[in-house]
Design a protein around this motif. Structure first.
Motif, PDB file in Angstrom:
ATOM      1  N   ILE A  66       4.411  13.895  10.811  1.00  0.00           N
ATOM      2  CA  ILE A  66       2.957  13.851  10.671  1.00  0.00           C
ATOM      3  C   ILE A  66       2.283  14.189  11.984  1.00  0.00           C
ATOM      4  O   ILE A  66       1.288  14.885  12.034  1.00  0.00           O
ATOM      5  CB  ILE A  66       2.496  12.452  10.198  1.00  0.00           C
ATOM      6  CG1 ILE A  66       3.061  12.162   8.824  1.00  0.00           C
ATOM      7  CG2 ILE A  66       0.978  12.360  10.195  1.00  0.00           C
ATOM      8  CD1 ILE A  66       2.729  10.790   8.329  1.00  0.00           C
ATOM      9  N   TYR A  67       2.829  13.676  13.065  1.00  0.00           N
ATOM     10  CA  TYR A  67       2.162  13.847  14.341  1.00  0.00           C
ATOM     11  C   TYR A  67       2.979  14.682  15.314  1.00  0.00           C
ATOM     12  O   TYR A  67       2.643  14.792  16.483  1.00  0.00           O
ATOM     13  CB  TYR A  67       1.914  12.470  14.987  1.00  0.00           C
ATOM     14  CG  TYR A  67       3.077  11.539  14.838  1.00  0.00           C
ATOM     15  CD1 TYR A  67       4.210  11.683  15.620  1.00  0.00           C
ATOM     16  CD2 TYR A  67       3.063  10.539  13.878  1.00  0.00           C
ATOM     17  CE1 TYR A  67       5.286  10.848  15.454  1.00  0.00           C
ATOM     18  CE2 TYR A  67       4.144   9.702  13.714  1.00  0.00           C
ATOM     19  CZ  TYR A  67       5.248   9.853  14.514  1.00  0.00           C
ATOM     20  OH  TYR A  67       6.311   9.021  14.349  1.00  0.00           O
ATOM     21  N   PHE A  99      -0.913   6.959  10.060  1.00  0.00           N
ATOM     22  CA  PHE A  99       0.210   7.728  10.593  1.00  0.00           C
ATOM     23  C   PHE A  99       1.521   7.579   9.831  1.00  0.00           C
ATOM     24  O   PHE A  99       2.226   8.546   9.595  1.00  0.00           O
ATOM     25  CB  PHE A  99       0.467   7.332  12.055  1.00  0.00           C
ATOM     26  CG  PHE A  99      -0.610   7.788  12.998  1.00  0.00           C
ATOM     27  CD1 PHE A  99      -0.464   8.957  13.729  1.00  0.00           C
ATOM     28  CD2 PHE A  99      -1.770   7.050  13.161  1.00  0.00           C
ATOM     29  CE1 PHE A  99      -1.445   9.391  14.603  1.00  0.00           C
ATOM     30  CE2 PHE A  99      -2.764   7.466  14.030  1.00  0.00           C
ATOM     31  CZ  PHE A  99      -2.605   8.638  14.749  1.00  0.00           C
ATOM     32  N   SER A 100       1.862   6.361   9.476  1.00  0.00           N
ATOM     33  CA  SER A 100       3.217   6.084   9.003  1.00  0.00           C
ATOM     34  C   SER A 100       3.418   6.375   7.526  1.00  0.00           C
ATOM     35  O   SER A 100       2.546   6.122   6.701  1.00  0.00           O
ATOM     36  CB  SER A 100       3.568   4.616   9.281  1.00  0.00           C
ATOM     37  OG  SER A 100       4.855   4.312   8.796  1.00  0.00           O
ATOM     38  N   GLU A 101       4.602   6.901   7.202  1.00  0.00           N
ATOM     39  CA  GLU A 101       5.038   7.044   5.814  1.00  0.00           C
ATOM     40  C   GLU A 101       6.008   5.930   5.458  1.00  0.00           C
ATOM     41  O   GLU A 101       6.359   5.746   4.307  1.00  0.00           O
ATOM     42  CB  GLU A 101       5.731   8.394   5.601  1.00  0.00           C
ATOM     43  CG  GLU A 101       4.835   9.605   5.748  1.00  0.00           C
ATOM     44  CD  GLU A 101       3.877   9.770   4.584  1.00  0.00           C
ATOM     45  OE1 GLU A 101       4.013   9.004   3.607  1.00  0.00           O
ATOM     46  OE2 GLU A 101       3.005  10.647   4.657  1.00  0.00           O
ATOM     47  N   MET A 121       0.815  -1.187   0.000  1.00  0.00           N
ATOM     48  CA  MET A 121       0.000   0.000   0.000  1.00  0.00           C
ATOM     49  C   MET A 121       0.863   1.256   0.000  1.00  0.00           C
ATOM     50  O   MET A 121       0.612   2.200  -0.734  1.00  0.00           O
ATOM     51  CB  MET A 121      -0.902   0.011   1.232  1.00  0.00           C
ATOM     52  CG  MET A 121      -1.833   1.225   1.286  1.00  0.00           C
ATOM     53  SD  MET A 121      -2.684   1.318   2.865  1.00  0.00           S
ATOM     54  CE  MET A 121      -1.322   1.759   3.928  1.00  0.00           C
ATOM     55  N   LEU A 122       1.899   1.299   0.838  1.00  0.00           N
ATOM     56  CA  LEU A 122       2.745   2.472   0.938  1.00  0.00           C
ATOM     57  C   LEU A 122       3.442   2.826  -0.364  1.00  0.00           C
ATOM     58  O   LEU A 122       3.528   4.005  -0.722  1.00  0.00           O
ATOM     59  CB  LEU A 122       3.753   2.279   2.073  1.00  0.00           C
ATOM     60  CG  LEU A 122       3.110   2.312   3.472  1.00  0.00           C
ATOM     61  CD1 LEU A 122       4.110   1.904   4.519  1.00  0.00           C
ATOM     62  CD2 LEU A 122       2.548   3.684   3.767  1.00  0.00           C
ATOM     63  N   PRO A 123       3.966   1.857  -1.117  1.00  0.00           N
ATOM     64  CA  PRO A 123       4.549   2.209  -2.419  1.00  0.00           C
ATOM     65  C   PRO A 123       3.533   2.887  -3.324  1.00  0.00           C
ATOM     66  O   PRO A 123       3.870   3.788  -4.089  1.00  0.00           O
ATOM     67  CB  PRO A 123       4.994   0.854  -2.984  1.00  0.00           C
ATOM     68  CG  PRO A 123       5.270   0.036  -1.773  1.00  0.00           C
ATOM     69  CD  PRO A 123       4.204   0.440  -0.796  1.00  0.00           C
ATOM     70  N   ARG A 124       2.258   2.447  -3.278  1.00  0.00           N
ATOM     71  CA  ARG A 124       1.236   3.084  -4.103  1.00  0.00           C
ATOM     72  C   ARG A 124       1.057   4.538  -3.693  1.00  0.00           C
ATOM     73  O   ARG A 124       0.894   5.420  -4.520  1.00  0.00           O
ATOM     74  CB  ARG A 124      -0.112   2.358  -3.952  1.00  0.00           C
ATOM     75  CG  ARG A 124      -0.159   1.006  -4.605  1.00  0.00           C
ATOM     76  CD  ARG A 124      -1.614   0.582  -4.781  1.00  0.00           C
ATOM     77  NE  ARG A 124      -1.709  -0.850  -4.882  1.00  0.00           N
ATOM     78  CZ  ARG A 124      -2.060  -1.634  -3.890  1.00  0.00           C
ATOM     79  NH1 ARG A 124      -2.344  -1.118  -2.719  1.00  0.00           N
ATOM     80  NH2 ARG A 124      -2.129  -2.935  -4.045  1.00  0.00           N
ATOM     81  N   PRO A 173       5.933   3.145  15.995  1.00  0.00           N
ATOM     82  CA  PRO A 173       5.553   4.350  16.736  1.00  0.00           C
ATOM     83  C   PRO A 173       6.187   4.393  18.119  1.00  0.00           C
ATOM     84  O   PRO A 173       6.247   3.381  18.822  1.00  0.00           O
ATOM     85  CB  PRO A 173       4.033   4.223  16.838  1.00  0.00           C
ATOM     86  CG  PRO A 173       3.764   2.760  16.741  1.00  0.00           C
ATOM     87  CD  PRO A 173       4.807   2.221  15.816  1.00  0.00           C
ATOM     88  N   THR A 174       6.659   5.548  18.497  1.00  0.00           N
ATOM     89  CA  THR A 174       7.242   5.757  19.821  1.00  0.00           C
ATOM     90  C   THR A 174       6.794   7.112  20.346  1.00  0.00           C
ATOM     91  O   THR A 174       6.355   7.973  19.584  1.00  0.00           O
ATOM     92  CB  THR A 174       8.786   5.733  19.770  1.00  0.00           C
ATOM     93  OG1 THR A 174       9.238   6.761  18.861  1.00  0.00           O
ATOM     94  CG2 THR A 174       9.312   4.384  19.302  1.00  0.00           C
ATOM     95  N   GLY A 175       6.906   7.306  21.644  1.00  0.00           N
ATOM     96  CA  GLY A 175       6.608   8.596  22.238  1.00  0.00           C
ATOM     97  C   GLY A 175       5.220   9.093  21.917  1.00  0.00           C
ATOM     98  O   GLY A 175       4.216   8.393  22.058  1.00  0.00           O
ATOM     99  N   THR A 176       5.137  10.337  21.450  1.00  0.00           N
ATOM    100  CA  THR A 176       3.854  10.964  21.125  1.00  0.00           C
ATOM    101  C   THR A 176       3.103  10.173  20.064  1.00  0.00           C
ATOM    102  O   THR A 176       1.883  10.035  20.115  1.00  0.00           O
ATOM    103  CB  THR A 176       4.076  12.401  20.622  1.00  0.00           C
ATOM    104  OG1 THR A 176       4.761  13.150  21.624  1.00  0.00           O
ATOM    105  CG2 THR A 176       2.751  13.074  20.311  1.00  0.00           C
TER     106      THR A 176
END
Length: 287
Positions: free
Chosen positions: A53-54, A232-234, A1-4, A240-243
């Motif tokens: 992003i966040y 969230f992720s690119e 999905m991410l490559p798309r 994911p860590t922290g905030t």
């Protein structure tokens, strides 16, 4: 999905650069079928790292304390100013409208789907939705949140059997038409068909992933993982860590709670669109 995503966004910005356009588009411009126009949103350049992003925290919120309250119906109160009622006509006007199939099951379903979609985009378009989860308002995050809330509605409609599935199809058609308008306004014309195919694949991929993550025997962390990848992720290799971790966990609780709230919302409210997602305007209050 991410490559798309990477390929699709690259195409979008390449086209925009060639035309020397500013990528500001009215998100969710409704069609001539009497769809309403809602707020515009900017489509900025994609970030280089998912942390961006966040990273911006516009509200002082303790996400660990959010979305723990008991689920409740999302139906609007009978005297709510936000309710949308079926128009009532009498005499010759009603006769004419009846002959024009205004009161047919299909027409009522289309009107109901239109209102449901307005509820979806209202939630997705609110600045608080991005602030609470520390998300930047980019094309990707807006689209991802749109798909997420579409899934919440389609999942609830499926609980009503054939009628719900049929209404869900009208809802999807409205969403798809709106998406095509927004992509086109962002500067894509020659590549519109390819873009729409990529976005359609992402839509169904996300829907399948959310459904699979909600199966009772699946670990609760799976929904969290799916939300991280889809919203969230690119870079799927990052964790994911922290905030970011707190934001993903909060959204996971929000999604589970909304699923329960939707199930507690009666059929009439769901089919007519007379419900509202949990307000995020005041994070200290879950409802």
């Amino acid at each position: 999905m991410l490559p798309r995503w990477s390929r699709a966004i690259t195409q979008l910005y390449r086209v925009g650069s060639q035309r020397k356009m500013e990528f500001k588009t009215d998100l969710y411009v409704f069609s001539s079928r009497s769809y309403s126009k809602v707020a515009a949103a900017e489509v900025p350049t994609p970030t280089d790292h998912s942390e961006k992003i966040y990273a911006s925290e516009k509200q002082e919120v303790n996400m660990n304390k959010m979305f723990w309250s008991k689920p409740c119906t999302l139906a609007l109160a009978p005297d709510s100013k936000l309710r949308v009622e079926e128009p009532k006509y009498d005499g010759i006007k009603r006769i004419i409208l009846t002959m024009m199939l205004f009161y047919s099951k299909q027409s009522k379903s289309i009107r109901g789907a239109n209102v449901i979609y307005r509820r979806v985009i209202s939630q997705v378009d609110k600045p608080a939705t991005y602030d609470v989860f520390s998300l930047e308002k980019t094309f990707k995050t807006t689209f991802s949140l749109l798909v997420l809330h579409m899934w919440l509605c389609l999942r609830r409609l499926k609980e009503e059997g054939k009628d719900g599935v049929e209404l869900g199809q009208y809802l999807y058609e409205i969403y798809n038409h709106d998406l095509e308008l927004r992509v086109s306004k962002a500067g894509v014309n020659l590549l519109l068909s390819r873009w729409m195919k990529d976005l359609e694949k992402i839509f169904y991929g996300n829907i399948v992933a959310y459904d699979a993550a909600m199966v009772p025997e699946v670990k609760q962390e799976e929904l969290q993982n799916v939300i991280w990848r889809n919203v969230f992720s690119e870079d799927s290799s990052l964790k994911p860590t922290g905030t970011a971790l707190h934001a993903v966990q909060a959204m996971s609780r929000y999604v589970r709670r909304e699923c329960s709230c939707m199930s507690l919302t009666d059929k009439e409210a769901i089919f007519s669109g007379n419900f509202m997602f949990t307000s995020l305007e005041k994070p200290t209050s879950n409802r």
